[in-house]
Design a protein around this motif. Structure first.
Motif, PDB file in Angstrom:
ATOM      1  N   HIS A 153       3.662   0.567   2.720  1.00 55.50           N
ATOM      2  CA  HIS A 153       3.272  -0.325   3.816  1.00 55.50           C
ATOM      3  C   HIS A 153       2.936  -1.691   3.229  1.00 55.50           C
ATOM      4  O   HIS A 153       2.280  -1.785   2.186  1.00 55.50           O
ATOM      5  CB  HIS A 153       2.065   0.242   4.560  1.00 55.50           C
ATOM      6  CG  HIS A 153       1.508  -0.683   5.585  1.00 55.50           C
ATOM      7  ND1 HIS A 153       2.140  -0.937   6.776  1.00 55.50           N
ATOM      8  CD2 HIS A 153       0.380  -1.437   5.591  1.00 55.50           C
ATOM      9  CE1 HIS A 153       1.425  -1.801   7.463  1.00 55.50           C
ATOM     10  NE2 HIS A 153       0.359  -2.122   6.766  1.00 55.50           N
ATOM     11  N   PHE A 154       3.382  -2.740   3.897  1.00 53.64           N
ATOM     12  CA  PHE A 154       3.075  -4.104   3.475  1.00 53.64           C
ATOM     13  C   PHE A 154       1.993  -4.651   4.389  1.00 53.64           C
ATOM     14  O   PHE A 154       2.136  -4.655   5.607  1.00 53.64           O
ATOM     15  CB  PHE A 154       4.334  -4.977   3.552  1.00 53.64           C
ATOM     16  CG  PHE A 154       4.088  -6.396   3.131  1.00 53.64           C
ATOM     17  CD1 PHE A 154       3.894  -6.706   1.797  1.00 53.64           C
ATOM     18  CD2 PHE A 154       4.062  -7.409   4.062  1.00 53.64           C
ATOM     19  CE1 PHE A 154       3.668  -8.015   1.406  1.00 53.64           C
ATOM     20  CE2 PHE A 154       3.844  -8.717   3.672  1.00 53.64           C
ATOM     21  CZ  PHE A 154       3.649  -9.026   2.347  1.00 53.64           C
ATOM     22  N   HIS A 155       0.896  -5.120   3.815  1.00 55.66           N
ATOM     23  CA  HIS A 155      -0.229  -5.642   4.585  1.00 55.66           C
ATOM     24  C   HIS A 155       0.024  -7.133   4.844  1.00 55.66           C
ATOM     25  O   HIS A 155      -0.351  -8.000   4.053  1.00 55.66           O
ATOM     26  CB  HIS A 155      -1.529  -5.423   3.807  1.00 55.66           C
ATOM     27  CG  HIS A 155      -2.745  -5.507   4.654  1.00 55.66           C
ATOM     28  ND1 HIS A 155      -3.175  -6.673   5.225  1.00 55.66           N
ATOM     29  CD2 HIS A 155      -3.627  -4.556   5.043  1.00 55.66           C
ATOM     30  CE1 HIS A 155      -4.264  -6.462   5.916  1.00 55.66           C
ATOM     31  NE2 HIS A 155      -4.560  -5.163   5.815  1.00 55.66           N
ATOM     32  N   SER A 197      10.886  -1.546   1.633  1.00 54.66           N
ATOM     33  CA  SER A 197      11.204  -0.150   1.330  1.00 54.66           C
ATOM     34  C   SER A 197      12.048  -0.029   0.060  1.00 54.66           C
ATOM     35  O   SER A 197      11.922   0.939  -0.686  1.00 54.66           O
ATOM     36  CB  SER A 197      11.916   0.512   2.509  1.00 54.66           C
ATOM     37  OG  SER A 197      13.181  -0.068   2.709  1.00 54.66           O
ATOM     38  N   GLU A 198      12.885  -1.034  -0.220  1.00 53.92           N
ATOM     39  CA  GLU A 198      13.729  -0.985  -1.412  1.00 53.92           C
ATOM     40  C   GLU A 198      12.977  -1.416  -2.666  1.00 53.92           C
ATOM     41  O   GLU A 198      13.106  -0.822  -3.720  1.00 53.92           O
ATOM     42  CB  GLU A 198      14.941  -1.901  -1.215  1.00 53.92           C
ATOM     43  CG  GLU A 198      15.897  -1.906  -2.379  1.00 53.92           C
ATOM     44  CD  GLU A 198      17.071  -2.835  -2.140  1.00 53.92           C
ATOM     45  OE1 GLU A 198      17.431  -3.544  -3.094  1.00 53.92           O
ATOM     46  OE2 GLU A 198      17.600  -2.855  -1.022  1.00 53.92           O
ATOM     47  N   ARG A 199      12.159  -2.453  -2.545  1.00 54.59           N
ATOM     48  CA  ARG A 199      11.488  -3.026  -3.702  1.00 54.59           C
ATOM     49  C   ARG A 199      10.025  -2.614  -3.832  1.00 54.59           C
ATOM     50  O   ARG A 199       9.362  -3.004  -4.777  1.00 54.59           O
ATOM     51  CB  ARG A 199      11.561  -4.549  -3.643  1.00 54.59           C
ATOM     52  CG  ARG A 199      12.984  -5.011  -3.750  1.00 54.59           C
ATOM     53  CD  ARG A 199      13.042  -6.483  -4.039  1.00 54.59           C
ATOM     54  NE  ARG A 199      14.339  -6.802  -4.556  1.00 54.59           N
ATOM     55  CZ  ARG A 199      14.667  -6.790  -5.833  1.00 54.59           C
ATOM     56  NH1 ARG A 199      13.789  -6.479  -6.739  1.00 54.59           N
ATOM     57  NH2 ARG A 199      15.876  -7.084  -6.220  1.00 54.59           N
ATOM     58  N   GLY A 200       9.536  -1.826  -2.876  1.00 52.43           N
ATOM     59  CA  GLY A 200       8.144  -1.423  -2.899  1.00 52.43           C
ATOM     60  C   GLY A 200       7.770  -0.398  -3.946  1.00 52.43           C
ATOM     61  O   GLY A 200       6.679  -0.468  -4.503  1.00 52.43           O
ATOM     62  N   PRO A 201       8.638   0.588  -4.232  1.00 47.36           N
ATOM     63  CA  PRO A 201       8.237   1.616  -5.201  1.00 47.36           C
ATOM     64  C   PRO A 201       7.818   1.000  -6.535  1.00 47.36           C
ATOM     65  O   PRO A 201       8.481   0.095  -7.041  1.00 47.36           O
ATOM     66  CB  PRO A 201       9.499   2.461  -5.370  1.00 47.36           C
ATOM     67  CG  PRO A 201      10.253   2.254  -4.106  1.00 47.36           C
ATOM     68  CD  PRO A 201       9.964   0.845  -3.693  1.00 47.36           C
ATOM     69  N   PRO A 202       6.717   1.490  -7.111  1.00 48.45           N
ATOM     70  CA  PRO A 202       6.232   0.915  -8.362  1.00 48.45           C
ATOM     71  C   PRO A 202       7.065   1.298  -9.580  1.00 48.45           C
ATOM     72  O   PRO A 202       6.939   0.675 -10.621  1.00 48.45           O
ATOM     73  CB  PRO A 202       4.807   1.470  -8.478  1.00 48.45           C
ATOM     74  CG  PRO A 202       4.820   2.701  -7.653  1.00 48.45           C
ATOM     75  CD  PRO A 202       5.830   2.506  -6.578  1.00 48.45           C
ATOM     76  N   PHE A 203       7.918   2.303  -9.444  1.00 45.11           N
ATOM     77  CA  PHE A 203       8.732   2.746 -10.565  1.00 45.11           C
ATOM     78  C   PHE A 203      10.188   2.746 -10.129  1.00 45.11           C
ATOM     79  O   PHE A 203      10.621   3.612  -9.381  1.00 45.11           O
ATOM     80  CB  PHE A 203       8.304   4.152 -11.010  1.00 45.11           C
ATOM     81  CG  PHE A 203       8.975   4.603 -12.266  1.00 45.11           C
ATOM     82  CD1 PHE A 203       8.623   4.069 -13.487  1.00 45.11           C
ATOM     83  CD2 PHE A 203       9.972   5.564 -12.229  1.00 45.11           C
ATOM     84  CE1 PHE A 203       9.234   4.482 -14.651  1.00 45.11           C
ATOM     85  CE2 PHE A 203      10.604   5.976 -13.385  1.00 45.11           C
ATOM     86  CZ  PHE A 203      10.229   5.433 -14.599  1.00 45.11           C
ATOM     87  N   GLN A 225       0.854  -1.178   0.000  1.00 46.66           N
ATOM     88  CA  GLN A 225       0.000   0.000   0.000  1.00 46.66           C
ATOM     89  C   GLN A 225       0.891   1.228   0.000  1.00 46.66           C
ATOM     90  O   GLN A 225       1.775   1.348   0.842  1.00 46.66           O
ATOM     91  CB  GLN A 225      -0.895   0.013   1.235  1.00 46.66           C
ATOM     92  CG  GLN A 225      -1.832  -1.160   1.328  1.00 46.66           C
ATOM     93  CD  GLN A 225      -2.538  -1.227   2.671  1.00 46.66           C
ATOM     94  OE1 GLN A 225      -2.046  -0.718   3.662  1.00 46.66           O
ATOM     95  NE2 GLN A 225      -3.688  -1.869   2.694  1.00 46.66           N
ATOM     96  N   LEU A 226       0.655   2.119  -0.929  1.00 43.00           N
ATOM     97  CA  LEU A 226       1.419   3.360  -1.021  1.00 43.00           C
ATOM     98  C   LEU A 226       0.609   4.452  -0.322  1.00 43.00           C
ATOM     99  O   LEU A 226      -0.500   4.768  -0.728  1.00 43.00           O
ATOM    100  CB  LEU A 226       1.663   3.728  -2.483  1.00 43.00           C
ATOM    101  CG  LEU A 226       2.628   4.853  -2.753  1.00 43.00           C
ATOM    102  CD1 LEU A 226       4.012   4.508  -2.241  1.00 43.00           C
ATOM    103  CD2 LEU A 226       2.703   5.132  -4.243  1.00 43.00           C
ATOM    104  N   ILE A 227       1.153   4.991   0.753  1.00 39.55           N
ATOM    105  CA  ILE A 227       0.474   6.015   1.539  1.00 39.55           C
ATOM    106  C   ILE A 227       1.105   7.355   1.186  1.00 39.55           C
ATOM    107  O   ILE A 227       2.293   7.566   1.397  1.00 39.55           O
ATOM    108  CB  ILE A 227       0.596   5.714   3.050  1.00 39.55           C
ATOM    109  CG1 ILE A 227       0.019   4.335   3.347  1.00 39.55           C
ATOM    110  CG2 ILE A 227      -0.100   6.791   3.867  1.00 39.55           C
ATOM    111  CD1 ILE A 227       0.341   3.817   4.729  1.00 39.55           C
ATOM    112  N   ARG A 228       0.308   8.271   0.685  1.00 39.44           N
ATOM    113  CA  ARG A 228       0.822   9.552   0.196  1.00 39.44           C
ATOM    114  C   ARG A 228       0.394  10.733   1.070  1.00 39.44           C
ATOM    115  O   ARG A 228       0.300  11.840   0.590  1.00 39.44           O
ATOM    116  CB  ARG A 228       0.355   9.784  -1.232  1.00 39.44           C
ATOM    117  CG  ARG A 228       0.886   8.781  -2.199  1.00 39.44           C
ATOM    118  CD  ARG A 228       0.407   9.114  -3.598  1.00 39.44           C
ATOM    119  NE  ARG A 228       0.827   8.121  -4.540  1.00 39.44           N
ATOM    120  CZ  ARG A 228       1.890   8.224  -5.315  1.00 39.44           C
ATOM    121  NH1 ARG A 228       2.643   9.286  -5.257  1.00 39.44           N
ATOM    122  NH2 ARG A 228       2.197   7.274  -6.159  1.00 39.44           N
TER     123      ARG A 228
END
Length: 185
Positions: A35-37, A67-73, A24-27
């Motif tokens: 955040h990982f559910h 945190s390292e691999r979570g970003p979608p881009f 989940q990307l919290i902006r």
């Protein structure tokens, strides 16, 4: 070495298959937070009672992974491809050791090519010590470090680095493939 790494790559790809669907990307902050559910991930895979995976997901290493691999881009790699596109292949190989070994060797070859893009460059081999070399007593002591020379080198390095442009990595960024949802497993 590469085959052992390939085995661990497959293991973690199997463990974390579908993890991207639980991110989940919290902006609401200045810097987006990922955040990982965990409950959804474990629940959809039917592994709520799995103590090992629960401990892995609660560990600091997994938090760094998210945190390292979570970003979608970001720059994609072999792990992203395994998690996104090789789900069915890995499941099919579970009962067939020769196919699994073949896949491990293919992954090891890819790892080798990624780390050694120029195969024509020869590696320098370290010569073996001569026979009886461990019996020699005339070993010279390690020289003392000249503190003033070390300071000079540090200052030179700092002066050079302040004038140099920031180092950038040559990886091309792309949209990370999500892969199949967790419910498939």
């Amino acid at each position: 070495d590469k085959e052992v790494r390939a085995i661990f790559l497959r293991l973690f790809a199997q463990l974390f298959q579908g993890y991207r669907s639980c991110l989940q990307l919290i902006r609401i902050h200045a810097e987006p937070v990922i955040h990982f559910h965990k409950a959804a991930f474990l629940g959809q895979r039917g592994l709520i009672e799995n103590d090992f995976l629960t401990k892995v997901l609660n560990g600091m290493a997994f938090a760094g992974f998210v945190s390292e691999r979570g970003p979608p881009f970001r720059a994609c790699d072999l792990f992203d491809e395994l998690v996104a596109f090789e789900v069915e292949r890995i499941k099919a190989e579970e009962g067939n050791p020769p196919k699994m070994i073949k896949h491990v060797r293919e992954l090891a070859e890819q790892l080798f090519r990624n780390e050694n893009p120029n195969p024509h460059i020869a590696f320098q081999k370290v010569p073996r010590p001569t026979e009886g070399s461990h019996l020699r007593v005339h070993i010279l002591p390690f020289p003392r470090i000249n503190e003033s020379r070390v300071q000079e080198l540090l200052q030179e390095g700092l002066a050079r680095s302040q004038g140099a442009p920031p180092a950038t990595r040559g990886d091309k960024k792309c949209v990370v493939p999500a892969g199949p949802p967790v419910g498939m497993f």
